[in-house]
Enzyme design. Structure first.
Site, short mmCIF file in Angstrom:
data_model
loop_
_atom_site.label_atom_id
_atom_site.label_comp_id
_atom_site.label_asym_id
_atom_site.label_seq_id
_atom_site.Cartn_x
_atom_site.Cartn_y
_atom_site.Cartn_z
CB ILE A 23 -0.96 0.01 1.21
CG1 ILE A 23 -1.84 -1.24 1.20
CG2 ILE A 23 -1.83 1.27 1.19
CD1 ILE A 23 -2.79 -1.34 2.39
CG LEU A 46 14.28 -1.96 2.00
CD1 LEU A 46 15.57 -1.84 1.21
CD2 LEU A 46 13.07 -1.91 1.08
CG ASP A 70 13.08 -0.75 12.90
OD1 ASP A 70 11.88 -0.41 12.92
OD2 ASP A 70 13.53 -1.75 13.49
CB SER A 94 0.42 -6.44 7.32
OG SER A 94 1.09 -6.93 6.16
CB THR A 134 -6.43 -3.48 9.34
OG1 THR A 134 -7.19 -4.60 8.89
CG2 THR A 134 -6.00 -3.74 10.77
CG ASP A 135 -11.34 -4.91 7.59
OD1 ASP A 135 -10.15 -5.29 7.68
OD2 ASP A 135 -12.17 -5.49 6.87
CD GLU A 136 -7.32 -8.84 9.37
OE1 GLU A 136 -6.96 -9.58 10.29
OE2 GLU A 136 -6.84 -8.88 8.22
CE1 TYR A 158 -1.70 -6.24 10.73
CE2 TYR A 158 -3.75 -7.36 10.22
CZ TYR A 158 -2.90 -6.29 10.04
OH TYR A 158 -3.23 -5.27 9.18
CE LYS A 162 -2.13 -1.50 11.53
NZ LYS A 162 -1.10 -0.54 11.05
CG ASN A 187 -9.37 -8.18 3.46
OD1 ASN A 187 -8.45 -8.80 3.95
ND2 ASN A 187 -10.58 -8.12 4.03
NE ARG A 222 -10.40 -12.90 4.65
CZ ARG A 222 -9.19 -13.43 4.59
NH1 ARG A 222 -8.41 -13.17 3.55
NH2 ARG A 222 -8.74 -14.22 5.54
N GLY A 283 -9.17 -18.84 15.47
CA GLY A 283 -9.88 -17.58 15.63
C GLY A 283 -10.83 -17.31 14.49
#
Length: 298
Positions: A23, A46, A70, A94, A134-136, A158, A162, A187, A222, A283
């Protein structure tokens, strides 16, 4: 979704973290093309998912600079943030599956790294801090849609990392009045995506006539968002977002995983016999679409 009009500065200086990833690289290319006078610094560690080839076409642009580093490194983040007006944070671990195996990198990068960025944003009075999320963070719901006002209920390490980062970002708005925004997208799919997510992985596997590993019965739903549409939304938030606001970014393209898989195979002219059911990961993972709390789906 509430948007406020703000004058676009002619020579904005942006620090984009994680800009060699999927992204982030699409966002940098989009910004450089739309605002050729902007100066963009790309800070990326990287890792395996970061690839400078994603931005090879703008590598020689005088307004684009890449720095390997970093976001957890306070020294380099401080140095790069001194003269920028905005920070857009895409840097993150991610992949859900990897977080289930070992969540340590997720906690370090996604939570502590965000803290480091927030501290320099506060120190140098950055005019806008965008947290790409994220929507998660909302977890799984049986029906309906997630709104920005809904409680966070992450179901993987994860997503939990977030969600923690989002809460930290929000706290800097409440406590320090730091001008932040949180952008939670569904997503994403599109060019330059590392082949570990379902669409990119299934395309690359199918092209080589390899099995496509479909979790469970494939009935998980999704919402899919084209990455450039996400970039456009974040651009809008960057320039016109209301300070302190959270924005859901949905594509309005809900699909069951099995239907998505069959569509990919059909478009590639590959047989459905390539579908290989595998044990579902721990999960709940059935996400529904997002809805903005002011004006409906974005």
């Amino acid at each position: 979704m509430e948007i406020q009009k703000r004058r676009i500065r002619k020579n904005m200086r942006l620090l984009v973290t994680g800009g060699a990833g999927f992204i982030g690289s699409n966002f940098i290319r989009y910004i450089i093309k739309k605002y050729p006078q902007y100066r963009v610094i790309n800070l990326d560690k990287l890792t395996y998912a970061g690839n400078l080839d994603n931005l090879r076409d703008i590598d020689n642009n005088p307004n684009y600079t890449f720095v390997k580093g970093d976001i957890c490194d306070k020294v380099i983040v401080d140095e790069l943030s001194r003269e920028v007006e905005a920070i857009v944070n895409f840097a993150a671990e991610s992949h859900v599956d990897r977080s289930i195996v070992d969540a340590s990198d997720f906690m370090r990068t996604n939570v502590y790294g965000t803290y480091v960025l927030l501290e320099v944003a506060k120190k140098y009075k950055i005019r806008r801090f965008i947290q790409a999320s994220t929507d998660e963070c909302y977890g799984s719901i049986v029906e309906g849609s997630s709104k920005e006002t809904h409680a966070l209920n992450p179901s993987s390490p994860y997503a939990a990392s977030k969600a923690a980062a989002d809460m930290l970002v929000h706290s800097y708005w409440v406590t320090f009045n730091l001008p932040v925004n949180i952008a939670r997208s569904s997503n994403n799919f599109g060019p330059y995506q590392y082949p570990e997510k379902i669409i990119s992985l299934f395309i690359t596997n199918a092209l080589e006539d390899k099995p496509v590993p479909l979790y469970g019965d494939g009935m998980n739903v999704r919402d899919w968002l084209y990455v450039i549409d996400n970039c456009k939304a974040i651009d809008l938030i960057l320039h016109n977002g209301k300070e302190g606001e959270i924005y859901n970014i949905g594509g309005g393209n809900e699909l069951r995983n099995i239907d998505l898989t069959k569509t990919v195979l059909k478009l590639l002219g590959k047989p459905e016999s390539l579908i290989q059911p595998v044990k579902d990961r721990p999960g709940p993972v059935s996400y529904t679409h997002l809805r903005a709390h002011e004006t409906g789906r974005n």
